[in-house]
Every structure is written in structure tokens, then in C-alpha cells.
Design a protein around this motif. Sequence first.
Motif, PDB file in Angstrom:
ATOM      1  N   GLN A  56     -28.554  56.891 -94.936  1.00  0.00           N
ATOM      2  CA  GLN A  56     -29.587  56.964 -93.911  1.00  0.00           C
ATOM      3  C   GLN A  56     -30.940  56.570 -94.491  1.00  0.00           C
ATOM      4  O   GLN A  56     -31.723  55.873 -93.852  1.00  0.00           O
ATOM      5  N   CYS A  59     -29.900  51.967 -88.898  1.00  0.00           N
ATOM      6  CA  CYS A  59     -28.565  52.492 -88.629  1.00  0.00           C
ATOM      7  C   CYS A  59     -28.502  52.929 -87.173  1.00  0.00           C
ATOM      8  O   CYS A  59     -29.358  53.681 -86.713  1.00  0.00           O
ATOM      9  N   LEU A  69     -33.953  62.986 -92.393  1.00  0.00           N
ATOM     10  CA  LEU A  69     -33.229  62.606 -91.181  1.00  0.00           C
ATOM     11  C   LEU A  69     -32.033  63.510 -90.933  1.00  0.00           C
ATOM     12  O   LEU A  69     -31.800  63.979 -89.813  1.00  0.00           O
ATOM     13  N   GLY A 104     -28.346  56.759 -86.881  1.00  0.00           N
ATOM     14  CA  GLY A 104     -29.538  57.384 -87.462  1.00  0.00           C
ATOM     15  C   GLY A 104     -30.767  57.200 -86.593  1.00  0.00           C
ATOM     16  O   GLY A 104     -31.511  58.156 -86.333  1.00  0.00           O
ATOM     17  N   GLY A 130     -33.638  60.109 -96.208  1.00  0.00           N
ATOM     18  CA  GLY A 130     -32.287  60.462 -95.783  1.00  0.00           C
ATOM     19  C   GLY A 130     -32.124  61.945 -95.539  1.00  0.00           C
ATOM     20  O   GLY A 130     -31.578  62.366 -94.517  1.00  0.00           O
ATOM     21  N   ILE A 186     -23.021  62.075 -86.759  1.00  0.00           N
ATOM     22  CA  ILE A 186     -23.312  62.064 -88.195  1.00  0.00           C
ATOM     23  C   ILE A 186     -22.444  63.109 -88.904  1.00  0.00           C
ATOM     24  O   ILE A 186     -21.962  62.877 -90.013  1.00  0.00           O
TER      25      ILE A 186
END
Lengths: 185, 185
Positions: free
Chosen positions: A146, A90, B150, A93, B147, A115
Motif C-alpha cells: 500500500q 492501488c 492506510l 487502497g 502503508g 484488504i
Amino acid sequence: MAAAAQVLHQQGVERTTIADIAGAAGVPVGNVYYYFKTKDELVQAALAEHSGYLAELTGELDKLPDPLERLKALIGAWVGQRDVAARYGCPTGTLAVELDKRAEGGMDLEAGKVIRLLLDWVERQFRELGLPDPDDLAIALVGAYQGMSLLANALRDPEIMTREGNRLTRWLDTLPNDGTRGSNS
Amino acid sequence: MAAAAQVLHQQGVERTTIADIAGAAGVPVGNVYYYFKTKDELVQAALAEHSGYLAELTGELDKLPDPLERLKALIGAWVGQRDVAARYGCPTGTLAVELDKRAEGGMDLEAGKVIRLLLDWVERQFRELGLPDPDDLAIALVGAYQGMSLLANALRDPEIMTREGNRLTRWLDTLPNDGTRGSNS
DNA sequence: GTCTATATACAGATAGAC
DNA sequence: GTCTATCTGTATATAGAC
């Protein structure tokens, strides 16, 4: 800016030289420095590009009448980018990960702001659906995105995006309905 | 190797110099090159450290009799690392992102192998539980971990780990039970 | 505003004394 | 096996011609 966004995404911030960006844009290096004083400003420009793309996408999705359909269409857009995600991750990300390490310049939280925009939009959809803890649900959905992007990239497997996308869509359907929208099944 | 693993995690691969690692280990630079011919070999060593830690953790979890309890304990271990995750991200996940960009040396998939080890262990737990599509469930759980790490890192918010951890634990409880294990409720 | 040539800095890697 | 000094390449950034 478009060249910077693409090359920085594909090669990463640290491995990308100004010459790379200049080459991709078809101009000599000195020219780039006329518009961007430092490499960090190019990174900022790339972030602005991604932010603009996000605004464009959510703007399209907002035309859909049902928040649930908007979220499903968002997942569809993610899965549609599966090959890019599997190859390069991403864009926002991976930038967040890279900028976190790039302490100097104080840009470590800039990707987080982009984000955050996505999180806020998703949270708004859950809120419109009348669901409890819309912020937690937004974290869950964006986190899943993510996570699946990172796994798809680390394992070089775009199918991960497809499979997780299907699971997330089913998950949305299992969430309690507040009764103001009709069920088709 | 321990110094390499820690410093590479905190500063990132590209921003970490051999001098940094040597300094953290309390030895001069030349000494490092006696044991590791290139920087890439130091990255490999760091990955081996993370892989060893993972083996140690799953080895402990395997002592628990119930696969469901093993998975919950795994989530507990993730949440227990929330402050590190919020500051520096998941060690293996961030390495995967960085190595993907570091094309040369052909190490781009090495971090993926460590993640694969975790995926396989998690999949085994779901399989023991008799659940359908254990591979998809493993992707979902490990993806959620990557995820939330992050997001926690990008937003510098360890609470994200706590909230997502709670949600994942509840999710595990909603999965269909094959009836061979007793329910306490 | 566009482009070439170059200064400056620093990191990876090595040579070789001890 | 340990450590110091240094070579070499390369990337950011600038100077200045056009």
C-alpha cells in the motif's frame, strides 16, 4: 460492474458521476438505476469486482507448492501493475481512503474487508513457513504494498514499485527458514 | 488555514464544503472567499500547513546528534499520532490520494511535493549513516509509514501503528553500521 | 427491460449592503 | 474587511413513455 470498477478507480468515487459509468458501459443513465438503486450500490459492486480479482489471483498463486514462492509471485504481480499503480494507485487502497471520508451509508469499512482478505491470505503463507508473528509479517508486507503504491502514485513514478518489489523479495529471503524447505544457494 | 487543514483532513476534500471550513473557523462563508478565491486555494493552504508542521518536526529532530536516533524519533512521532492515523489516515497521504483524482486545477502533484520533502530528509539521514542506496531506504521507510497509516485507517486499528513502528525500529538496528558510531550492545 | 426528460438538492462562487 | 442573500451549475435520483 466492470465499467464501474474501472471508472471509479481512475476518477475516484466523488468525481465520478453515474453518467460517467453509464457512458463507459455504453448505456443511458436510467438504465444504470434499474440495476443499482444508489451510487453507493455501484461502489459496492466495484468493491466486489476487486474482491473477485483478488480471489482469482490468490487462487492462481495457491497452485504454487512453496508458500515463499507464492509470496514472491504476489510481489511480482504487484510490480507488474506498476504503471496502473503509478497513475491511479492501488484500486482497493485508494477506495479505502475515499470511503473513509464518505461517512454516510456506513460503507467506510467495506474496503477494509477486502484488504483483510489479502492480509489473511498473506498471513497464511507466513504461517505455513513456520515463521513467528505471521500477522505482523502480513501487516508489514501488505503495508509495504500500500505504501509503495501510494508513493508511486503521488510521485508518478512506476520505478518505485520495481525498486521496492526487489527489496521486498530480498527481505523474504532473509527471513529465518524453519528447515523443512530446501535452500538452493 | 488551520481550520481548513483540520476539516479537509477529517472530512476529505470532496465532502468538505466551504461552509464547513467557514463554520470551523467561526466566520461566514463570504469571508472565506475574501481570502481564498477558490476551494483549490484552500486545499493549497492546507498543504502549506502540513508542510509547515513537517518542517517544524524535522527541525526538532535535527537537534539530535545521531541520524539513527533522528529516524527512530521520527517513527516515535508517527506512532504517537496512531489514533489520528487510525481514524483519518496520514494527512498528506490521504490528500495525495484525493488530489490525484481531482484532475482539474493541476494540483494532482502538490501533495507529492510535500511527501518528497519528507523523503529527502529521511534520505539525508541514511546518507549520513553511510548506508548504500539511501534513496531506496527512504522509499522503504516512508512507504512503510504510508502503508501502515492506510492499513490502520482502513481497519480502524491504531495498534497496527504500534506494531509496525516497533518492527521498523528493529529494522533500523539491523542495518549495517559504517563503524563511525559506537554500538551500545 | 430500455431509454428520455425532469424534479430536487446542494455546493461553489458572487454581488453588494454594511 | 465582514457578512447576507443569491445566482448558477451540476449530480443524484425519479417519472414515465416506449
